[in-house]
Design an enzyme around this catalytic site. Structure first.
Site, short mmCIF file in Angstrom:
data_model
loop_
_atom_site.label_atom_id
_atom_site.label_comp_id
_atom_site.label_asym_id
_atom_site.label_seq_id
_atom_site.Cartn_x
_atom_site.Cartn_y
_atom_site.Cartn_z
N GLY A 222 0.76 -1.24 0.00
CA GLY A 222 0.00 0.00 0.00
C GLY A 222 0.79 1.29 0.00
O GLY A 222 0.22 2.36 0.13
N PRO A 264 4.66 -4.87 -1.00
CA PRO A 264 4.34 -3.79 -1.94
C PRO A 264 4.09 -4.31 -3.36
O PRO A 264 4.80 -5.20 -3.83
CB PRO A 264 5.59 -2.91 -1.90
CG PRO A 264 6.67 -3.77 -1.37
CD PRO A 264 6.07 -4.93 -0.65
N CYS A 332 -17.10 -0.04 -26.76
CA CYS A 332 -18.45 0.51 -26.93
C CYS A 332 -19.12 0.76 -25.59
O CYS A 332 -20.07 0.07 -25.20
CB CYS A 332 -19.26 -0.38 -27.84
SG CYS A 332 -18.73 -0.14 -29.53
N GLU A 333 -18.55 1.66 -24.87
CA GLU A 333 -19.09 2.18 -23.61
C GLU A 333 -18.52 3.58 -23.48
O GLU A 333 -17.68 3.98 -24.28
CB GLU A 333 -18.62 1.34 -22.42
CG GLU A 333 -19.16 -0.06 -22.43
CD GLU A 333 -19.39 -0.60 -21.03
OE1 GLU A 333 -19.52 0.20 -20.08
OE2 GLU A 333 -19.42 -1.82 -20.91
#
Ligand code: LLP
Length: 402
Positions: A222, A264, A332-333
């Site tokens: 993180g 990590p 196609c969005e």
């Protein structure tokens, strides 16, 4: 600042291998790994690369050679790790919502096991007793991370066993005689604040006294890396110093020391990655100018999925006048990489570069709209090496029973 690939080299890669293309720089991975080693020099720390960020076995081999361990979330990732040369003791298996069968498979491979729910802990304990020591993933009730979708340590998260259920954990451990060698938390991704990690560590040190066999405290991954030009990542030197201080204090008080594991993903591979696409169309509409490229969220989903920012540059027209564009994909969005982004004038067939493309880029790609996935190339010892060929129609058809 770590090594950054110059535009002319990236243009050469696009020319040689075509677009869309993922390019990774081995030297940057090495640089990032060394930064961690340096930052944690005062404590007994082991790094386990969270390979879900980027699993190409050529990348795993780089980290293996550097001396890293590896964190895997599926049995197939464990198999990849073994293929890359990691010995089982350098592999952690940290799955979520899997059944006992997948854990049993992992034990046959002799890797470190991380269990993240009470029911499984009991099942595992009943099956193995004290013959296979485990790590327990706890939910520390800490809210942290770049956005809610990547925050994993808060009270509403599905991950880990709540710290409020510690008595229940102790019951299971006592009844099944399971050996607990480690406790683990991972509170989220893109955590800049060093104190979040310190708070997690202090909590783990408090809980450590419940487990007499404990030798490992795993604080997850993180660490934040910069995505925006003016952003800062986690101050690793400061974290290393705070960690050592916290441990030294604890050891002076209790006489106990632990090995710390970190996992990590982004820190090791985000900045090594460059994603190159080509402009197909420029569309001027009354409201906007769209740049349509030969890729989409099927190749890099982070902007659509997390509203993530990726720096984009027009590397084939770096001195063009600055205009504002919506950079869109061919899916196609409402497939948008960036809204209202300032770029040097974009023309058809220009090459656009996306930075921070190493972590969760190719790895989260799909074949949506029956489009093939990009090739991957590694820059190693000054040479580009193809490490995944571009897919073809045959790849899309493979496995379908015709
Ligand atoms: N350890 C565990 C148990 C994890 O679940 C994760 C990431 C890591 C380590 C590594 O976290 P990192 O150092 O990469 O932040 N796909 C999202 C990130 C999701 C991370 C999931 N778990 C993104 O693209 O932002």
């Amino acid at each position: 600042m770590g090594p950054v690939l110059p535009n002319n080299l990236l243009l050469k890669a696009a020319d040689e291998f075509g677009t869309p293309l993922y390019v990774y720089d081995e030297d940057r991975i090495t640089f990032q790994y060394e930064q961690l080693r340096q930052a944690f020099r005062r404590s007994d720390v082991k790094i386990f690369y969270a390979c879900k960020a980027l699993t190409n076995i050529n990348i795993l081999r780089i980290l293996e050679k550097l001396g890293s361990g590896i964190d895997c979330v599926s049995i197939n990732e464990v198999q990849f790790a073994l293929k890359a040369g990691f010995s089982p003791d350098r592999i952690i298996f940290t799955p979520n919502s899997v059944g006992l069968d997948e854990y049993v498979e992992a034990t046959a491979l002799k890797v470190n096991i991380n269990i993240d729910n009470l029911d499984l802990l009991a099942q595992f304990g009943n099956h193995f007793g004290n013959t296979y020591p485990v790590i327990i993933r706890l939910n520390p009730h800490i809210m942290a991370g770049g956005n809610l979708k990547i925050s994993t340590g808060h009270v509403d998260s599905k991950f880990g066993i709540s710290i409020d259920q510690i008595e229940l954990i102790k019951d299971v451990v006592a009844k099944t005689n399971i050996a607990v060698k480690g406790i683990h938390i991972h509170t989220g991704s893109e955590i800049k604040d060093v104190e979040v990690f310190v708070r997690g560590l202090e909590l783990m040190l408090e809980l450590a006294s419940y487990f007499p066999d404990l030798s490992v405290i795993d604080l997850g991954g993180g660490f934040k890396v910069p995505y925006k030009p003016d952003e800062k990542g986690t101050d690793m030197e400061a974290l290393g110093a705070r960690l050592a201080e916290t441990f030294e204090k604890h050891a002076a008080r209790t006489g106990k020391t632990f090995q710390v594991w970190f996992e990590p993903g982004k820190f090791l591979v985000s900045e090594c990655g460059y994603f190159l696409v080509k402009t197909n169309i420029i569309k001027d509409s009354p409201a906007r100018t769209f740049v349509g490229v030969d890729s989409g969220f099927n190749h890099l989903i982070r902007p659509m999925f997390y509203d993530a920012y990726h720096k984009i540059s027009n590397i084939s027209n770096p001195t063009g006048s600055i205009n504002t564009y919506n950079v869109v994909g061919n899916i196609c969005e409402t497939d948008t990489f960036a809204w209202d982004r300032e770029l040097n004038e974009v023309r058809p067939n220009d090459i656009l570069l996306f930075n921070n493309a190493g972590a969760y880029g190719f790895e989260m790609s799909s074949r949506f709209n029956s489009r093939t996935r990009p090739a991957e190339v590694l820059l190693t010892k000054g040479e580009f090496k193809l490490i995944r060929r571009r897919e073809t129609l045959d790849d899309l058809l493979e496995g379908i029973i015709l």
